[in-house]
Design an enzyme around this catalytic site. Structure first.
Site, PDB file in Angstrom:
ATOM      1  N   GLY D 153     -11.846  20.900   2.320  1.00 44.17           N
ATOM      2  CA  GLY D 153     -10.573  21.318   2.863  1.00 44.17           C
ATOM      3  C   GLY D 153      -9.531  21.426   1.765  1.00 44.17           C
ATOM      4  N   CYS D 154      -8.586  22.336   1.941  1.00 41.23           N
ATOM      5  CA  CYS D 154      -7.620  22.609   0.876  1.00 41.23           C
ATOM      6  C   CYS D 154      -6.724  21.400   0.598  1.00 41.23           C
ATOM      7  CB  CYS D 154      -6.788  23.845   1.218  1.00 41.23           C
ATOM      8  SG  CYS D 154      -5.995  23.796   2.837  1.00 41.23           S
ATOM      9  N   ASN D 155      -6.215  20.794   1.665  1.00 38.34           N
ATOM     10  CA  ASN D 155      -5.370  19.610   1.449  1.00 38.34           C
ATOM     11  C   ASN D 155      -6.175  18.483   0.827  1.00 38.34           C
ATOM     12  OD1 ASN D 155      -2.939  20.612   2.849  1.00 38.34           O
ATOM     13  ND2 ASN D 155      -4.227  20.518   4.674  1.00 38.34           N
TER      14      ASN D 155
END
Lengths: 356, 356, 356, 356
Positions: D153-155
């Site tokens: 995931g990006c976060n």
């Protein structure tokens, strides 16, 4: 001189801005708020900025729910306001923020909107010059005591205010106008369309309705004809730029040959010298012109205008900045309502923007 | 076919973008980087995005520090590049990102820039149509083997690409052009001026250089004359809108009477059908035109163009989107450099933007 | 009950916002406006949005030019207001928008600002809870009749309002607070610095004053101690994001073990149930919490607050939105001024934001 | 070593970015592109920036249309990729940009996503430190030859890269982490929701998934446990700010008592000294730290990291900037793919951002 007011389409941007301004109007008592799909929910879910009305529950939009008020503001899609308005008491002042009653020419309506023309109402642009006027009085007179008012389109207000002094004074030619606008996204409303997503808007500029198809075109032409033009043609291109509000309209016209730059400036100065909400910006010390910015008009009912002659191109260039939701919609509506009610025209409206 | 390249003005936006693109060019070996006030500091302080060069120390800008490279890129204020270039080896390929060598007419230089004219160089817009051409070959030929190249102004590139097919094909009139541009802030450079502050820019649109004073005007006129126009006049208004990069140029011209919409479209299609970096957008299924957005060009060397006839207004309306720092500056420079060096024109350049 | 008011630093953002709000205050008569470098120029050059004062000429800032008013607003860099204030009549109400008189602890002043401490004034945050209070009365009492008022820092207002109900109610621990803020650029003022340029700001987020160095830290700690905390420590990180105005403060604290989520919510509800300008947002139908957005507070004196317990992390998370120039600066100042003058606390201030 | 690749979900933001990067990869041959609702339309309607693929027609997403490629990239909503992947040839390299195969703990999956757990795949974060490592080798080894890769995931990528050096080195405590992120809107995808409209986003900051509910939480905890932490708890709050791309993650942890600032810096320096895409920013001349900005990472596969000790608060503060669609999604995927294929890890990826 207090008045009660209902707002239809209260969960939309135009309706919400009408409410924001009415909350600051000393004579307004806000009554029924209505919505279509959002009926039954609290206003605060849709407009968390309107703290004073956050708990108000939206009613369905109908002639019945809107009845019994001194004033009704219609913030509805075009086509919807005509039907509702026809059912409202003739003595009720109805402000239509939509397009249904703006155009006087049924043919123009059919061409640009399609369907039946609802007929035209007194036009809510108090500053509209009529042929032969140097300052706007006839349009104001038409609004005093009016019970039906068609509020102008936001782009129309910006372009009309930019060009009309030159038309009325006969210093620009109406036959080959060109206007290109930088528009904030709130002008597109709350409809869920892919090109209105933040991801698409941020860092980008995009045109729309290019090539003579925008519905505001016949309304601009109509206004400039009121201001004294014969045949008007305008090339009109709006472009969405990454801001929530504001219109910066660059509008140009061919200079009438032989006209001096001083005569051009004099026309704009005369038109707006006494206007409370339309300001020709000054020449700065050192000689440069001060140019409008949309930020300087945010939240205010002000239009900022500047004009210059481009001798090389043979054109007069005007730039006008407004807040599309205030002077372009709800503020212009309240200004006209003040006139209709016999109140001071500026009551409850501010000329000072929120900036930076 | 590898070449060494020095960049003057490397801490500015144009110089930085040249470096970003050179880092992606398979034949470039990046040599000396120079700056004026920032000499002595590391590039990474000014361009933290250029990771591969973060530790490079900037040298002072002079003919000495720039000597000894196959290619020199000058990202200097106008007036500065002429002097430096005169001292560089005649065999060195010099790309001037500034204005000093763009105009062929000394009178136009004096009027818009003032001071002495440095003389003109081969003009770095490979897609520039010459009179009688339907596709651009003459300008490309002029760049092959060139050792001095004047890179076009960013606004000039956008407006020229938008209008030139109609000029070359004789379907639009050059006598009363109007262009209004939405411009990102990087076009204004890194100069510290109040109106360039983020607080002033965010949420606002503001025009500048209105009324025929912008220095890109004579350059546009020069290009369209190359494309076959006689006397050209253009009303040109740039407006700053809240984005870092991008130009969306709306440029209109009067339609030559009697010209069909099909003939107009055919002119633009012919001009750009084979261009690697200039794309006429298609008609979408359903018949609507697809319009350019600046976001679609971000970081790429692409110009997106669309054209439509507004029969009502008697005008052809074109919209062109580019990244001002790529196709408008450093990308156009590399494309021209490839031609000068005899490399494939597209080498090291991408047509694909970074979006959203 | 009309009062005359002078504004020092009128060409800056804080001074300009004070003027915008004073223009909407029914009892204010705006007198002398002063500036430093901009003395001699018209206000309209610096604040084109303040149409009603556009022609006012700025005087130099001095005790002499500011004398003779009932109220003086100081929008000056820290260090400058102490000296001016000392020369103003003791009966004049002086509102210091700067930092000079906020801190009660000379040691904290020396550590974070350096130099001599000017001494503290009554603190202009009417909603500040004192130990043992569930609603704020003591701080209001301290402001009634005050002639010197230190207006809080903008970040301080946001973080204090977010956390203080939990401190005062004893449901959160003051020992390990963490606050990260999204800040609009106007908080950085009009100073010309490279990182404040639009080109650098647009499309980017950047932190500043990371690691315990920001001058607002001791002021937050001071406030929470007033609210009943013993030793307070806070990790505080502001980040600039691409908006002109607004602060979104995410502030978290460890939950006092054994505290229920209901007890947490009750603490915030009790603190703000009767506050005109600080609103705890509701639980929406369906059970989700409504969260603050900065846009909803734009131009208003409102703070929007929400709170939730993260059981997994053992932390209470609060989010507070304000307009940094209104509730965070000039609006908070006018609210305090109303109290000082014995006027209704909300006079001339709006709780309704300008949105979208 | 050329490979063919199909992309499912090609009309979405993640799929589009995968295509943009694949177009720049020297060994990739782009095969079938699929979509759900947009099947049958041309890619250029959805991604006008991907000029090189504008005419490609989207196929329906199914195991059949995706079959026959060396590599398949799945840019699908969570829940959809598990089913498709199960039908693809075991020898095909499948990169899942979605969440289905990231979590190793079925209980965490059930709690945060609900439904059946699809099982975990090798995790595509090459820089992930394993317990006891100072530089990341174990995770890279796990990716060599892999045929199924779960892209983080990006976060998660931003927060993990910010904090893991301190966990692995034992200088920060994993028990009370706090992370607050400024997020660009593309992270929310193309779904049409009111709060994602440009009018709502421009000029505003808004939090979401506050209070321990965001699905990236268990994934961060999982990563930091791999890096050597025992029990991890993190308070995690993302906030949408007006930019299209980018994550600026401010992540803090309690300093292990007795640890020096030098030891902290040494841990981060050791972890990232040799990483091609993760850069600890330097101490600037004069002693200030250089802090990450999201703009500096735009379009690049770079993560910029900075770290400081706040002695007063007893916390280490880290700030990490990435482009959520590149290092946070499609770039991280290609980097992992290069490892899986035995290609140079950096092939076809750039460390240089597009800025300003």
């Amino acid at each position: 001189m207090s008045f009660s007011v209902a707002v239809a389409g209260a969960s939309g941007y135009a309706g919400g801005e009408a409410l924001r301004l009415l909350l600051g109007h000393p004579e307004a008592r806000i009554g029924t708020l209505t919505a279509h799909a959002n009926a039954g929910s609290a206003l605060g879910e849709h407009h968390p900025h309107l703290r004073a009305l956050a708990d108000r529950v939206l009613q369905p939009t109908s002639a019945e729910t809107l009845a019994g008020h001194d004033v009704v503001v219609l913030g509805l899609p075009h086509g919807a306001s005509g039907e509702i308005a026809a059912q409202l008491d003739p003595g009720t002042i109805v402000l239509d923020l939509g397009a249904d009653h703006r155009l006087t020419d049924a043919g123009a309506w059919a061409q640009f909107y399609g369907g039946d023309h609802a007929g035209s109402w007194p036009y809510g642009l108090p500053e509209l010059l009529h042929a032969g006027e140097t300052t706007a009085t006839a349009q104001r007179a038409a609004l005093v005591g009016a019970t039906r008012i068609a509020v102008p389109g936001c782009n129309v207000t910006a372009v009309t205010l930019g060009l009309q002094p030159g038309i009325a004074a006969g210093v620009i030619e109406p036959g080959d106008l060109v206007a290109v606008l930088a528009n904030g996204y709130s002008g597109a409303g709350k409809t869920l369309k892919p090109h209105l997503l933040a991801s698409e808007a941020l860092g980008s500029a995009q045109p729309y309705a290019v090539g003579g198809t925008h519905r505001h075109i016949p309304e601009i032409e109509q206004n400039l004809q009121v201001a004294g033009a014969g045949a008007v043609t305008i090339s009109f291109t709006p472009t969405l730029v990454p801001m929530a509000r504001g219109i910066l309209a660059t509008a140009t016209a061919r200079l009438v040959p032989g006209t001096s730059a001083a005569a051009v400036r004099a026309a704009w100065e005369a038109a707006y010298a006494d206007e409370p909400f339309v300001h020709l910006l000054p020449v700065l010390p050192g000689g440069a012109l001060q140019w409008p910015t949309t930020a300087a008009t945010l939240g205010s009912n002000t239009a900022l205008v500047q004009v210059v002659v481009d001798e090389r191109a043979g054109r007069v260039v005007t730039v006008t900045a407004i807040d599309n939701l205030v002077k372009g919609t709800a503020g212009g509506a309240l200004q006209s309502l003040n006139l209709a009610l016999g109140l001071p025209e500026t009551l409850g409206l501010t000329m000072n923007g929120v900036s930076p």
